[in-house]
Write a protein that holds these residues in place. Structure first.
Motif, mmCIF file in Angstrom:
data_model
loop_
_atom_site.group_PDB
_atom_site.id
_atom_site.type_symbol
_atom_site.label_atom_id
_atom_site.label_comp_id
_atom_site.label_asym_id
_atom_site.label_seq_id
_atom_site.Cartn_x
_atom_site.Cartn_y
_atom_site.Cartn_z
ATOM 1 N N GLY A 241 33.188 26.944 25.860
ATOM 2 C CA GLY A 241 32.642 27.965 26.764
ATOM 3 C C GLY A 241 33.230 27.913 28.157
ATOM 4 O O GLY A 241 33.352 28.945 28.826
ATOM 5 N N GLY A 242 33.605 26.707 28.617
ATOM 6 C CA GLY A 242 34.151 26.549 29.977
ATOM 7 C C GLY A 242 35.404 27.374 30.220
ATOM 8 O O GLY A 242 35.675 27.789 31.350
ATOM 9 N N SER A 243 36.153 27.630 29.139
ATOM 10 C CA SER A 243 37.399 28.405 29.305
ATOM 11 C C SER A 243 37.117 29.894 29.518
ATOM 12 O O SER A 243 37.942 30.607 30.075
ATOM 13 C CB SER A 243 38.298 28.225 28.083
ATOM 14 O OG SER A 243 37.638 28.682 26.923
ATOM 15 N N THR A 244 35.942 30.383 29.077
ATOM 16 C CA THR A 244 35.645 31.817 29.160
ATOM 17 C C THR A 244 35.585 32.292 30.606
ATOM 18 O O THR A 244 36.274 33.248 30.975
ATOM 19 C CB THR A 244 34.316 32.133 28.431
ATOM 20 O OG1 THR A 244 34.413 31.637 27.099
ATOM 21 C CG2 THR A 244 34.037 33.619 28.403
ATOM 22 N N THR A 245 34.784 31.603 31.447
ATOM 23 C CA THR A 245 34.702 32.025 32.850
ATOM 24 C C THR A 245 36.007 31.718 33.583
ATOM 25 O O THR A 245 36.379 32.423 34.509
ATOM 26 C CB THR A 245 33.538 31.322 33.583
ATOM 27 O OG1 THR A 245 33.549 29.949 33.229
ATOM 28 C CG2 THR A 245 32.217 31.938 33.257
ATOM 29 N N ASN B 264 38.085 33.523 37.013
ATOM 30 C CA ASN B 264 38.725 32.495 37.839
ATOM 31 C C ASN B 264 37.771 31.375 38.240
ATOM 32 O O ASN B 264 37.911 30.773 39.287
ATOM 33 C CB ASN B 264 39.333 33.136 39.101
ATOM 34 C CG ASN B 264 40.415 32.273 39.717
ATOM 35 O OD1 ASN B 264 41.149 31.601 39.002
ATOM 36 N ND2 ASN B 264 40.524 32.288 41.024
ATOM 37 N N LEU B 265 36.766 31.115 37.381
ATOM 38 C CA LEU B 265 35.790 30.058 37.666
ATOM 39 C C LEU B 265 35.836 29.011 36.575
ATOM 40 O O LEU B 265 35.395 29.271 35.459
ATOM 41 C CB LEU B 265 34.374 30.645 37.693
ATOM 42 C CG LEU B 265 33.807 31.068 39.032
ATOM 43 C CD1 LEU B 265 32.452 31.686 38.823
ATOM 44 C CD2 LEU B 265 33.707 29.900 39.995
ATOM 45 N N GLY C 217 45.403 31.504 32.497
ATOM 46 C CA GLY C 217 44.399 32.342 31.828
ATOM 47 C C GLY C 217 43.950 33.505 32.691
ATOM 48 O O GLY C 217 43.869 34.647 32.233
ATOM 49 N N TYR C 218 43.664 33.226 33.976
ATOM 50 C CA TYR C 218 43.198 34.285 34.878
ATOM 51 C C TYR C 218 44.303 35.302 35.146
ATOM 52 O O TYR C 218 44.041 36.503 35.228
ATOM 53 C CB TYR C 218 42.695 33.664 36.185
ATOM 54 C CG TYR C 218 42.114 34.677 37.145
ATOM 55 C CD1 TYR C 218 41.007 35.430 36.788
ATOM 56 C CD2 TYR C 218 42.677 34.896 38.401
ATOM 57 C CE1 TYR C 218 40.459 36.370 37.651
ATOM 58 C CE2 TYR C 218 42.147 35.833 39.268
ATOM 59 C CZ TYR C 218 41.032 36.573 38.895
ATOM 60 O OH TYR C 218 40.505 37.499 39.752
ATOM 61 N N GLN C 219 45.543 34.823 35.225
ATOM 62 C CA GLN C 219 46.672 35.753 35.425
ATOM 63 C C GLN C 219 46.837 36.676 34.219
ATOM 64 O O GLN C 219 47.175 37.845 34.365
ATOM 65 C CB GLN C 219 47.980 34.973 35.666
ATOM 66 C CG GLN C 219 48.019 34.179 36.959
ATOM 67 C CD GLN C 219 47.764 35.035 38.186
ATOM 68 O OE1 GLN C 219 48.225 36.169 38.284
ATOM 69 N NE2 GLN C 219 46.998 34.497 39.123
ATOM 70 N N GLU D 111 38.298 33.455 45.642
ATOM 71 C CA GLU D 111 38.861 34.663 45.001
ATOM 72 C C GLU D 111 38.073 35.906 45.413
ATOM 73 O O GLU D 111 38.647 36.960 45.687
ATOM 74 C CB GLU D 111 38.802 34.478 43.476
ATOM 75 C CG GLU D 111 39.428 35.587 42.672
ATOM 76 C CD GLU D 111 40.943 35.634 42.781
ATOM 77 O OE1 GLU D 111 41.491 36.745 42.673
ATOM 78 O OE2 GLU D 111 41.569 34.585 42.986
ATOM 79 N N ILE D 112 36.741 35.775 45.477
ATOM 80 C CA ILE D 112 35.884 36.909 45.855
ATOM 81 C C ILE D 112 36.183 37.335 47.293
ATOM 82 O O ILE D 112 36.357 38.525 47.578
ATOM 83 C CB ILE D 112 34.387 36.543 45.680
ATOM 84 C CG1 ILE D 112 34.056 36.473 44.181
ATOM 85 C CG2 ILE D 112 33.480 37.552 46.371
ATOM 86 C CD1 ILE D 112 32.726 35.825 43.877
ATOM 87 N N ILE D 113 36.259 36.353 48.211
ATOM 88 C CA ILE D 113 36.541 36.673 49.622
ATOM 89 C C ILE D 113 37.913 37.332 49.732
ATOM 90 O O ILE D 113 38.086 38.322 50.459
ATOM 91 C CB ILE D 113 36.447 35.404 50.514
ATOM 92 C CG1 ILE D 113 35.016 34.852 50.503
ATOM 93 C CG2 ILE D 113 36.860 35.717 51.952
ATOM 94 C CD1 ILE D 113 34.882 33.452 51.087
#
Length: 503
Positions: free
Chosen positions: A74-78, A83-84, A97-99, A218-220
Motif C-alpha cells: 500500500g505504501g507505494s500507492t500514495t 508524491n507521498l 513513480g510520481y513522474q 509538492e503542494i506548496i
C-alpha cells in the motif's frame, strides 16, 4: 523431499477457513494502512496486538504478517499518485513513480509495483522456506563494524542515486545525518541538539520529514504556480496496465531487485529499506535501452526494482526472527511480542517444537501475496480516479490526512507544526533543484550508523583499524571507495550529468 513435506503441512494449516479469513483481514488492513500517509505497519500492529490475545497463535501471527507485507504494497500507492511515501521503503518509488503519474502512466506504475511485489514476495517466501538455517549463518557474520561499513556503502550508493549535482547530493546526505543526531545520546542518555524543546528529546519523526518535504513541499510548489501551469493529471491517464515493452524492461529489474532484497532482508536494522535503495542504485548503473525514459523522469524500472526489493526484504526479514529469535526491525520486534504473549519462545526451536506454526506462517505468505495481487490490481482504476479530483479539493484533503497521520503517531500537535515547517523546506529544495531522497536515507541510517560505530569502537577498545582488519567490513568499505572513485571520474561524471538533463 523433506521441504515438500513441510510445505504440504504448512498449506494444510494455512488453508483452514479461520486462517484464510485472518490472512485476508491482515492483507486488507495492511493495504489500507499503507495507503494512509503516516500510519505505518508498526503503529497498526502495536494497536492491534491486544486484539490478537484471544486468537490462536497461528491465526494471530498470520494476520500480523499480512498487515506487514500488505503495508509494503500500500505504501507505494500514495508514493506514485501524490508524491507521498507511505513507508520509509517507498521513498525511492517516489522518484520515478510520481513522474510516471505526471505523464499519465499511473496505471502501469501501480501495476509494476504490484506485480514486482507479488513476484518478489513469492521468491522471498521460497527462500525463507528453503534456506532459513544457512542464511542465518550469514547474518551471524555481521558485527557492528560490518553494519557500519554496509551503511557507508548505502550512503555512497545514495550519492550515485541522486539526480543532478553530486555536491548537492552529498550536502543532502550530510544534512540528513545531522538531523538524525537530534534527540537523546545513545550512550550517555543526554539530550543533544534539542534546543531545550522537550518534544525534540526523542528526535525528529521520520514521518514528519517525509510528509513535509515530499507531500507539503509538492503542494506548496503547485500552489505557487498559476492555474494554467499547475500540475493537473486529468485527461492524461493512458492505459491501466503496462505494455509488452514495459514488461520486457520490468522483468530483469524485478529479478535484480528480488535478489538484492532477499539477501539484504536477513540483515538486522532496515534490510528492506537498504535493499530498496540498493536496487534503485543498481538499476541506475544498468545501461538504458534505446528510447527508454531516463531515471528520475518516469522509468518503469525505477518502480519495479525497489518495490520488488523491499517486498523480498520484508519476507526474508522473518528468517532471523523465526530461526534465531532476533527481530531485525521494529515490526519483527512486535511479532516477538505477539509470540511471547502466546507462550512461544522465538528461536531455533520454533521449527522443531512448533512446526505447524512455522510452516503455516510460511505457507500463509504465499496465499497472502496472491490475495494482495487480487485485491490491488482491480483497485488500480479506483486509485487513478483520485487523480481526476480537482486540485482545489485534492490538496486540502492531502494536508488534512497528513496532519491526522502525523498526529496519530505520537498524539503530539508539535509534530503537525513541524510538518508545516518541513513543507517550506521541501519547497526550498524544489526551487533549488535538489533531490530530497538522499536526505531521508541519511536521516534513517544516521542513528544506526552512529550506534554501530560506537559499538564497534567499544568492542575494539577505541581501535579504528577494526573496520579494515575484519575481511567483510574491509570488503564493504572497499566497494564504497570504488563506487565513489568511479562516480568522481571525469568521464563518468560527464555522462551522469548528460543522463540527468531534463527533456
Amino acid at each position: 523431499m523433506e521441504l515438500l513435506d513441510h510445505l504440504s503441512m504448512g498449506f494444510g494449516v494455512a488453508f483452514t477457513f479461520q486462517n484464510l479469513i485472518y490472512c485476508f483481514i491482515g492483507c486488507l488492513l495492511g493495504t489500507l494502512i499503507g495507503v494512509l500517509p503516516g500510519v505505518g505497519p508498526v503503529a497498526t500492529i502495536a494497536m492491534l496486538l491486544p486484539a490478537t490475545y484471544a486468537l490462536p497463535p497461528v491465526a494471530a501471527l498470520i494476520m500480523l504478517a499480512g498487515i506487514y507485507y500488505g503495508a509494503q504494497y500500500g505504501g507505494s500507492t500514495t508514493a506514485i499518485l501524490v508524491n507521498l511515501p507511505g513507508e520509509s521503503s517507498s521513498v525511492v518509488t517516489v522518484i520515478d513513480g510520481y513522474q510516471m503519474a505526471r505523464k499519465g502512466r499511473a496505471g502501469p506504475a501501480l501495476a509494476a509495483a504490484g506485480i514486482g511485489s507479488f513476484f518478489a514476495g513469492c521468491v522471498g517466501t521460497l527462500i525463507l522456506a528453503a534456506f532459513a538455517p544457512p542464511l542465518t549463518e550469514v547474518a551471524f557474520k555481521f558485527g557492528p563494524a560490518e553494519y557500519f561499513s554496509l551503511m557507508v556503502l548505502g550512503l555512497i550508493g545514495a550519492v550515485v542515486l541522486a539526480s543532478g549535482s553530486l555536491l548537492k547530493a552529498v550536502a543532502m546526505i550530510l544534512l540528513g545525518l545531522l538531523m538524525g543526531l537530534v534527540g537523546t545520546d545513545v550512550n550517555s542518555g543526554v539530550a543533544r541538539y534539542s534546543f531545550d524543546i522537550p518534544e525534540l528529546t526523542d528526535g525528529i519523526n521520520f514521518v514528519v520529514i517525509a510528509m513535509g518535504v515530499f507531500g507539503y513541499g509538492e503542494i506548496i510548489a503547485n500552489l505557487s504556480k498559476s492555474d494554467e501551469d499547475r500540475e493537473v493529471f486529468t485527461a492524461k491517464v493512458q492505459g491501466l496496465f503496462p505494455t509488452a515493452q514495459d514488461f520486457k524492461r520490468m522483468f530483469p529489474a524485478m529479478l535484480r531487485g528480488t535478489a538484492l532484497g532477499s539477501s539484504l532482508g536477513i540483515l538486522p536494522g532496515g534490510g528492506a529499506l537498504l535493499s530498496a535503495f540498493a536496487a534503485y542504485t543498481v538499476e541506475k548503473k544498468t545501461k538504458l535501452h534505446p528510447g527508454e525514459v531516463p531515471f528520475g523522469q518516469g522509468n518503469i524500472r525505477g518502480v519495479a526494482a525497489p518495490e520488488s526489493a523491499n517486498n523480498a526484504g520484508s519476507q526474508t526479514s522473518f528468517i532471523p526472527l523465526l530461526t534465531l529469535g532476533i527481530p531485525p526491525n521494529a515490526v519483527m520486534a512486535l511479532m516477538v511480542g505477539a509470540m511471547t504473549i502466546h507462550n512461544i519462545q522465538p528461536g531455533p526451536q520454533v521449527m522443531t517444537s512448533n512446526p505447524e506454526l512455522f510452516w503455516g506462517l510460511v505457507a500463509s505468505m504465499w496465499i497472502g501475496n496472491a490475495m494482495l495481487v487480487i485485491l490491488n490490481l482491480p483497485l488500480i482504476g479506483i486509485w487513478i480516479k483520485l487523480l481526476t479530483v480537482p486540485y482545489r479539493w485534492l490538496f486540502p484533503s492531502i494536508v488534512l490526512f497528513c496532519a491526522i497521520g502525523v498526529y496519530s503517531t505520537n498524539n503530539n500537535t508539535f509534530d503537525v507544526w513541524l510538518v508545516g515547517a518541513f513543507g517550506f523546506v521541501g519547497y526550498l529544495f524544489y526551487k533549488l533543484g535538489v533531490e530530497p531522497a538522499p536526505l531521508l536515507l541519511g536521516f534513517i541510517l544516521g542513528p544506526m550508523m552512529e550506534e554501530n560505530l560506537r559499538r564497534a569502537l567499544l568492542l575494539s577498545r577505541g581501535d579504528w583499524s577494526v573496520f579494515v582488519t575484519r575481511p567483510l567490513s574491509a570488503g564493504l568499505l572497499g566497494a564504497a571507495a570504488l563506487l565513489l572513485i568511479i562516480v568522481l571520474l571525469p568521464a563518468v561524471s560527464k555522462k551522469r550529468e548528460e543522463a540527468f538533463v531534463e527533456d
